[in-house]
Design a protein around this motif. Structure first.
Motif, PDB file in Angstrom:
ATOM      1  N   VAL A 235       0.866  -1.174   0.000  1.00 29.65           N
ATOM      2  CA  VAL A 235       0.000   0.000   0.000  1.00 29.65           C
ATOM      3  C   VAL A 235       0.897   1.217   0.000  1.00 29.65           C
ATOM      4  CG1 VAL A 235      -1.936  -1.066   1.178  1.00 29.65           C
ATOM      5  CG2 VAL A 235      -0.144   0.019   2.521  1.00 29.65           C
ATOM      6  N   TYR A 236       0.302   2.324  -0.322  1.00 27.30           N
ATOM      7  CA  TYR A 236       1.083   3.542  -0.341  1.00 27.30           C
ATOM      8  C   TYR A 236       1.629   3.827   1.054  1.00 27.30           C
ATOM      9  CZ  TYR A 236       2.086   8.485  -0.170  1.00 27.30           C
ATOM     10  OH  TYR A 236       2.694   9.688   0.029  1.00 27.30           O
ATOM     11  N   ARG A 237       2.907   4.172   1.109  1.00 23.45           N
ATOM     12  CA  ARG A 237       3.470   4.598   2.386  1.00 23.45           C
ATOM     13  C   ARG A 237       4.164   5.924   2.162  1.00 23.45           C
ATOM     14  NH1 ARG A 237       5.724  -0.680   4.586  1.00 23.45           N
ATOM     15  NH2 ARG A 237       3.799  -1.728   5.145  1.00 23.45           N
ATOM     16  N   ASN A 247      -2.105  14.127   4.988  1.00 22.42           N
ATOM     17  CA  ASN A 247      -3.504  13.736   4.751  1.00 22.42           C
ATOM     18  C   ASN A 247      -3.694  13.293   3.304  1.00 22.42           C
ATOM     19  OD1 ASN A 247      -3.409  16.143   3.399  1.00 22.42           O
ATOM     20  ND2 ASN A 247      -4.662  17.272   4.875  1.00 22.42           N
ATOM     21  N   THR A 248      -2.811  12.397   2.890  1.00 21.01           N
ATOM     22  CA  THR A 248      -2.823  11.909   1.514  1.00 21.01           C
ATOM     23  C   THR A 248      -4.156  11.233   1.158  1.00 21.01           C
ATOM     24  OG1 THR A 248      -1.845  10.296   0.044  1.00 21.01           O
ATOM     25  CG2 THR A 248      -1.751   9.811   2.365  1.00 21.01           C
ATOM     26  N   THR A 249      -4.443  11.225  -0.148  1.00 19.54           N
ATOM     27  CA  THR A 249      -5.641  10.527  -0.631  1.00 19.54           C
ATOM     28  C   THR A 249      -5.254   9.237  -1.328  1.00 19.54           C
ATOM     29  OG1 THR A 249      -5.491  11.695  -2.726  1.00 19.54           O
ATOM     30  CG2 THR A 249      -6.905  12.648  -1.021  1.00 19.54           C
ATOM     31  N   ASP A 250      -3.974   8.889  -1.270  1.00 25.63           N
ATOM     32  CA  ASP A 250      -3.515   7.724  -2.014  1.00 25.63           C
ATOM     33  C   ASP A 250      -4.037   6.437  -1.397  1.00 25.63           C
ATOM     34  OD1 ASP A 250      -2.030   5.827  -3.471  1.00 25.63           O
ATOM     35  OD2 ASP A 250      -0.563   7.394  -3.906  1.00 25.63           O
ATOM     36  N   SER A 251      -4.866   5.730  -2.130  1.00 28.01           N
ATOM     37  CA  SER A 251      -5.508   4.535  -1.581  1.00 28.01           C
ATOM     38  C   SER A 251      -5.156   3.293  -2.392  1.00 28.01           C
ATOM     39  CB  SER A 251      -7.018   4.739  -1.571  1.00 28.01           C
ATOM     40  OG  SER A 251      -7.446   5.100  -2.868  1.00 28.01           O
ATOM     41  N   ALA A 252      -4.107   3.414  -3.227  1.00 31.39           N
ATOM     42  CA  ALA A 252      -3.753   2.310  -4.125  1.00 31.39           C
ATOM     43  C   ALA A 252      -3.302   1.074  -3.349  1.00 31.39           C
ATOM     44  CB  ALA A 252      -2.652   2.752  -5.072  1.00 31.39           C
ATOM     45  N   VAL A 253      -3.677  -0.079  -3.871  1.00 32.69           N
ATOM     46  CA  VAL A 253      -3.257  -1.357  -3.287  1.00 32.69           C
ATOM     47  C   VAL A 253      -2.682  -2.220  -4.404  1.00 32.69           C
ATOM     48  CG1 VAL A 253      -4.042  -3.503  -2.209  1.00 32.69           C
ATOM     49  CG2 VAL A 253      -5.034  -1.322  -1.504  1.00 32.69           C
ATOM     50  N   SER A 269     -10.926   3.314  -6.216  1.00 31.79           N
ATOM     51  CA  SER A 269     -11.781   3.823  -5.151  1.00 31.79           C
ATOM     52  C   SER A 269     -10.975   4.692  -4.200  1.00 31.79           C
ATOM     53  CB  SER A 269     -12.396   2.651  -4.390  1.00 31.79           C
ATOM     54  OG  SER A 269     -13.015   3.120  -3.221  1.00 31.79           O
ATOM     55  N   ARG A 270     -11.643   5.622  -3.551  1.00 36.47           N
ATOM     56  CA  ARG A 270     -10.995   6.414  -2.512  1.00 36.47           C
ATOM     57  C   ARG A 270     -10.776   5.570  -1.279  1.00 36.47           C
ATOM     58  NH1 ARG A 270     -14.732  10.869  -1.055  1.00 36.47           N
ATOM     59  NH2 ARG A 270     -13.006  11.611   0.217  1.00 36.47           N
ATOM     60  N   SER A 271     -11.465   4.427  -1.224  1.00 32.54           N
ATOM     61  CA  SER A 271     -11.352   3.564  -0.056  1.00 32.54           C
ATOM     62  C   SER A 271     -10.298   2.487  -0.298  1.00 32.54           C
ATOM     63  CB  SER A 271     -12.711   2.922   0.226  1.00 32.54           C
ATOM     64  OG  SER A 271     -12.545   1.735   0.944  1.00 32.54           O
ATOM     65  N   GLN A 272      -9.283   2.475   0.568  1.00 36.09           N
ATOM     66  CA  GLN A 272      -8.241   1.464   0.454  1.00 36.09           C
ATOM     67  C   GLN A 272      -8.826   0.073   0.674  1.00 36.09           C
ATOM     68  OE1 GLN A 272      -4.819   0.885   3.393  1.00 36.09           O
ATOM     69  NE2 GLN A 272      -3.987   2.293   1.891  1.00 36.09           N
ATOM     70  N   HIS A 273      -9.759   0.024   1.580  1.00 36.20           N
ATOM     71  CA  HIS A 273     -10.466  -1.189   1.929  1.00 36.20           C
ATOM     72  C   HIS A 273     -11.125  -1.807   0.684  1.00 36.20           C
ATOM     73  CE1 HIS A 273     -12.633  -3.598   4.828  1.00 36.20           C
ATOM     74  NE2 HIS A 273     -13.764  -3.298   4.258  1.00 36.20           N
ATOM     75  N   LYS A 274     -11.831  -0.956  -0.088  1.00 34.54           N
ATOM     76  CA  LYS A 274     -12.486  -1.438  -1.316  1.00 34.54           C
ATOM     77  C   LYS A 274     -11.452  -1.860  -2.336  1.00 34.54           C
ATOM     78  CE  LYS A 274     -17.124   0.013  -1.817  1.00 34.54           C
ATOM     79  NZ  LYS A 274     -17.295   1.371  -1.256  1.00 34.54           N
ATOM     80  N   ASN A 275     -10.395  -1.053  -2.479  1.00 30.06           N
ATOM     81  CA  ASN A 275      -9.361  -1.391  -3.446  1.00 30.06           C
ATOM     82  C   ASN A 275      -8.748  -2.745  -3.123  1.00 30.06           C
ATOM     83  OD1 ASN A 275      -9.647   0.907  -5.012  1.00 30.06           O
ATOM     84  ND2 ASN A 275      -8.153   2.073  -3.822  1.00 30.06           N
TER      85      ASN A 275
ATOM     86  N   ILE B  33      -4.288  12.483 -10.912  1.00 28.91           N
ATOM     87  CA  ILE B  33      -5.204  11.913 -11.910  1.00 28.91           C
ATOM     88  C   ILE B  33      -6.403  11.280 -11.209  1.00 28.91           C
ATOM     89  CG2 ILE B  33      -5.439  10.065 -13.617  1.00 28.91           C
ATOM     90  CD1 ILE B  33      -2.564  10.696 -14.513  1.00 28.91           C
ATOM     91  N   ASN B  34      -6.123  10.507 -10.149  1.00 28.63           N
ATOM     92  CA  ASN B  34      -7.228   9.916  -9.388  1.00 28.63           C
ATOM     93  C   ASN B  34      -8.123  10.992  -8.784  1.00 28.63           C
ATOM     94  OD1 ASN B  34      -6.873   7.163  -9.732  1.00 28.63           O
ATOM     95  ND2 ASN B  34      -5.311   7.053  -8.141  1.00 28.63           N
ATOM     96  N   GLU B  35      -7.498  11.991  -8.173  1.00 29.71           N
ATOM     97  CA  GLU B  35      -8.291  13.031  -7.503  1.00 29.71           C
ATOM     98  C   GLU B  35      -9.182  13.769  -8.486  1.00 29.71           C
ATOM     99  OE1 GLU B  35      -6.268  15.667  -4.869  1.00 29.71           O
ATOM    100  OE2 GLU B  35      -5.428  14.051  -3.650  1.00 29.71           O
TER     101      GLU B  35
END
Ligand SMILES: C[S@@+](CC[C@H](N)C(=O)[O-])C[C@H]1O[C@@H](n2cnc3c(N)ncnc32)[C@H](O)[C@@H]1O
Lengths: 386, 361
Positions: A235-237, A247-253, A269-275, B33-35
């Motif tokens: 996951v993004y670190r 307060n990153t929005t990076d939710s990539a898995v 998805s914005r949700s890491q959980h969903k990704n 891009i995602n945002e």
């Protein structure tokens, strides 16, 4: 076969086993088709006997002749459905599916065509009433189209209807387009391509529509099993302290299946959980497909001789869409249809193409079966152990 | 904040004219891009049946806000948290993915009943017959309420009754937490209690350093105490937080501003208080405290050891654990899986920065 059917029915009464009952379902189709065919056959014989009999009067003779024509016709359709029922069902036939579309050779034009295919299949599914969702939509760098979106790099459609895999597996392979790209000033026709992959879908939450149970996913013998210990999760670190500092929005898995080096990434998805959930679903699908393909590669050389060359592997060009001639040709079934627009809108013309390929695939299977059967009867009887 | 390289802005421009704006806030092309896609989807949703032009104007306005560093979560007014949808508002801290990972991990362990120390000499954990039936959870410094809301939703299938209580000093936080309860009940993420029974999740405005009333002391009695308190030092706030955090999120939520009491660093004062409440007031079986980095984790663990030594109650076996950013993941080769602190053996779970100190008894 009818005997096997009876035996299985009996066994079921005692120990219910999903696999046996599935086999019963398959056999039932064959038995029904066979019984219908046998009935027509004997009706035919009776009619023959009637006509041969010198005591039969003229009126009856006329009726029998009429009957005979009808029965003959019936016999033909029955023998078709019998051979269809004999073709072993693809193990993923009844499952929902994932469809992955990627541009191939041809640069920006290929990306546009991949987008066209995506729209085509969405429209097709909408017309069929299949529930579809866009599981993944990745874009690449480059000039954006009129919608302001960057060019398509990879799209995955999730088609939730059961049986969607069987309906759409004919679509896997390389689709070629021949046309003058919108961006081309000189009016020269280009050839580019997009590839389509069709995978069995294994929804994480066991919906009642599918056959795959949680038990299957936990059974190491099953195609759908993935050992969690074999999977590396990234996951993004953030490079800095993380936590409250950013307060990153990076939710990539990203998941890597280490034994097969299969990598899937999900960031829609914005949700890491969903990704994470979607990435697991995709990984399971890919691994199930790979296991299945590995098994297919092991089948006898006779079979491969028949299906081999015409194989619908993912590297093969399966279809051409020619804008200049408004024509779509499938290279497997050999069908040509001339209503390109209707195909691209996922209309009934696309059904025609798909059906022709399905019929072709059935024939291939049938021929392979026959070839195997012949080979088996030629071979000396295996020595029985004493 | 370093300026973005010109080439990066040009690449972004090539993709979409709005992307350079978003890039200024998001700081990386992939995120931008995602945002932009999420912004577009959001605007599509709020602009249905409005003229095309309205859509473009709204989208442009939101991208402009993002370019000034305003957090996307404040612009879109939400952040997913587990399977919940948490409303976000300026004035209240945005829930972090590290908190999400800790919370999900804790819920998983509670469901499997794996958070009990091994019984001396055996390899078994004592099973409490009533453990599966009822549970009380207290979250101090609750902010949006994300932690107790997610725990409640994850634990509902396993436990017959769950009571959750969240406290925060900020009025904005408490009213947002209550709004989030209602929002997720409406979304059916959380089961609402029927009208006769008392509410199973409550939020109150309380300063955790104040002298508690008798009622509050009773309310604090619980099985599980959790907290993600402010943990950043003044120094670190100035130099190590991103511009978006510094300029847009409430400092009250980030930097402790409690008059220092001897014995610990100013950024650790909340932990001192939490340890006291856990050991002396709440009667809790589990304490989970989120921390900022490896050094803070070690300091807090030492603080805990000191406290445990002070009031040694022989009947009480307490294990201390450290959790990393991804508590479920396998550790990397260079990550310690065990610490020996002042003669105390401490197990470490997962991979990444040390993110939480957990006491289990
Ligand atoms: C880092 S935020 C955590 C919010 C939430 N738990 C989360 O994880 O997203 C810390 C919270 O502590 C609250 N807070 C600060 N001082 C407090 C105090 N003395 N008593 C209670 N809450 C306090 C702040 O208002 C803020 O909401």
């Amino acid at each position: 076969m009818a005997k096997e059917h009876d035996r299985l029915t009996e066994e079921t009464a005692e120990t219910f086993d999903a696999k046996i009952s599935k086999r019963i379902g398959e056999l039932k189709n064959v038995t029904t088709a066979l019984r219908a065919w046998e009935e027509s056959e004997s009706a035919m014989e009776e009619l023959h006997a009637l006509l041969q009999d010198p005591t039969t009067d003229d009126e009856l003779r006329e009726l029998a002749t009429e009957d005979m024509n009808a029965t003959q016709l019936q016999l033909e359709t029955l023998s078709q459905s019998l051979s269809k029922s004999l073709i072993p069902k693809h193990p993923f036939e009844d499952m929902p599916c994932l469809m992955e579309i990627r541009p191939g050779a041809g640069g920006g034009e290929a990306a546009i065509f991949a987008g066209d295919l995506l729209r085509m299949y969405r429209a097709f599914c909408a017309r069929r009433g299949y529930r579809v969702s866009l599981m993944k939509y990745d874009t690449a760098d480059g000039e954006s189209g009129d919608n302001g979106e960057a060019p398509l790099a990879e799209a995955i459609l999730e088609i939730e209807a059961s049986g969607a895999y069987g309906e759409l597996r004919s679509e896997a392979g390389v689709h070629r387009v021949q046309r003058v790209p919108a961006t081309e000033k000189s009016g020269r026709t280009h050839t580019s391509a997009a590839s389509v992959l069709v995978l069995p879908s294994l929804p994480a939450t066991g919906s009642s529509e599918t056959d795959v149970s949680q038990a299957d996913m936990n059974d190491p013998e099953s195609d759908y099993y993935v050992n969690a210990a074999d999977v590396k999760t990234d996951v993004y670190r953030s490079r800095g302290a993380g936590g409250q500092h950013v307060n990153t929005t990076d939710s990539a898995v990203r998941l890597t299946h280490i034994p097969t080096n299969t990598v899937v990434a999900m960031q829609d998805s914005r949700s890491q959980h969903k990704n994470r959930e979607k990435a697991w679903q995709l990984l399971r699908s890919k691994i199930a497909q790979a296991k299945r393909e590995a098994r297919e590669a092991e089948v006898s050389s006779i079979r491969r001789g028949v299906i081999g060359v015409a194989k619908m592997g993912r590297e093969n060009k399966i279809r051409t869409y020619n804008w200049g001639q408004q024509r779509v040709s499938d290279h497997r079934s050999g069908i040509n249809v001339h209503n390109l627009d209707d195909v691209m809108e996922g209309g009934p013309e696309l059904d025609k193409v798909i059906d022709s390929v399905k019929a072709w695939m059935g024939e291939q299977e049938m021929q392979a079966l026959l070839a195997e059967e012949q080979e088996a009867s030629k071979a000396p009887l295996p020595n029985k152990k004493k | 904040m370093p300026r973005l390289p010109h080439s990066l802005l040009l690449r972004a421009r090539n993709i979409s004219s709005l992307l350079p704006l978003v890039l200024r806030g998001a700081r990386s092309l992939d995120s931008a891009i995602n945002e932009l896609r999420w912004l577009r989807e959001h605007v599509e949703e709020i602009c249905v049946n409005k003229p095309e032009e309205h859509f473009h104007r709204t989208l442009f306005r939101l991208c402009k806000r993002r370019s000034r560093g305003e957090p996307l979560q404040y612009i879109l007014r939400s952040q997913p948290f587990g399977d919940l949808d948490i409303e976000c508002k300026p004035g209240v801290l945005i829930p972090r993915p590290e908190t999400e990972a800790c919370t999900i991990h804790l819920a998983g362990l509670l469901v499997q009943e794996r958070l009990r120390p091994l019984t001396e000499g055996t390899n078994q954990r004592p099973r409490q017959s009533d453990a599966q039936s009822s549970l009380k959870i207290v979250d101090l410094c609750t902010g949006t309420g994300c932690i107790p809301l997610l725990l409640h939703s994850q634990l509902t299938p396993t436990f017959k009754s769950i009571r959750c209580m969240g406290w925060d000093i900020s009025k904005d936080a408490v009213s947002l937490a209550r709004a989030n309860l209602t929002r997720n009940e409406l979304l059916k993420n959380i089961t609402a209690p029927d009208s006769q029974s008392s509410p199973s999740i409550t939020f109150e405005r309380v300063d955790i350093f104040s002298d508690f009333t008798d009622q509050q002391l009773r309310d604090l009695k619980c099985d599980v105490l959790v907290s993600n308190p402010p943990y950043i030092s003044h120094q670190s706030f100035k130099y190590e937080t991103t511009r978006s955090v510094r300029n847009w999120e409430p400092k009250l939520a980030l930097v402790p501003s409690i008059p220092q009491k001897g014995g610990c660093l100013p950024q650790d004062v909340f932990y001192d208080r939490l340890l006291h409440l856990h050991l002396k007031v709440c009667g809790s079986r589990i304490l989970l405290m989120e921390v900022g980095d490896d050094e803070q984790a070690i300091r807090v663990a030492q603080l805990a050891i000191g406290r445990l030594r002070e009031d040694l109650d022989a009947s009480r076996v307490v294990q201390i654990e450290l959790w990393r950013d991804s508590p479920d993941s396998l550790p990397l080769d260079n990550e310690l899986q065990e610490y020996d602190l002042d003669g105390y053996n401490i197990n470490v779970r997962g991979s990444g920065t040390l993110r939480a100190v957990v006491l289990v008894s």
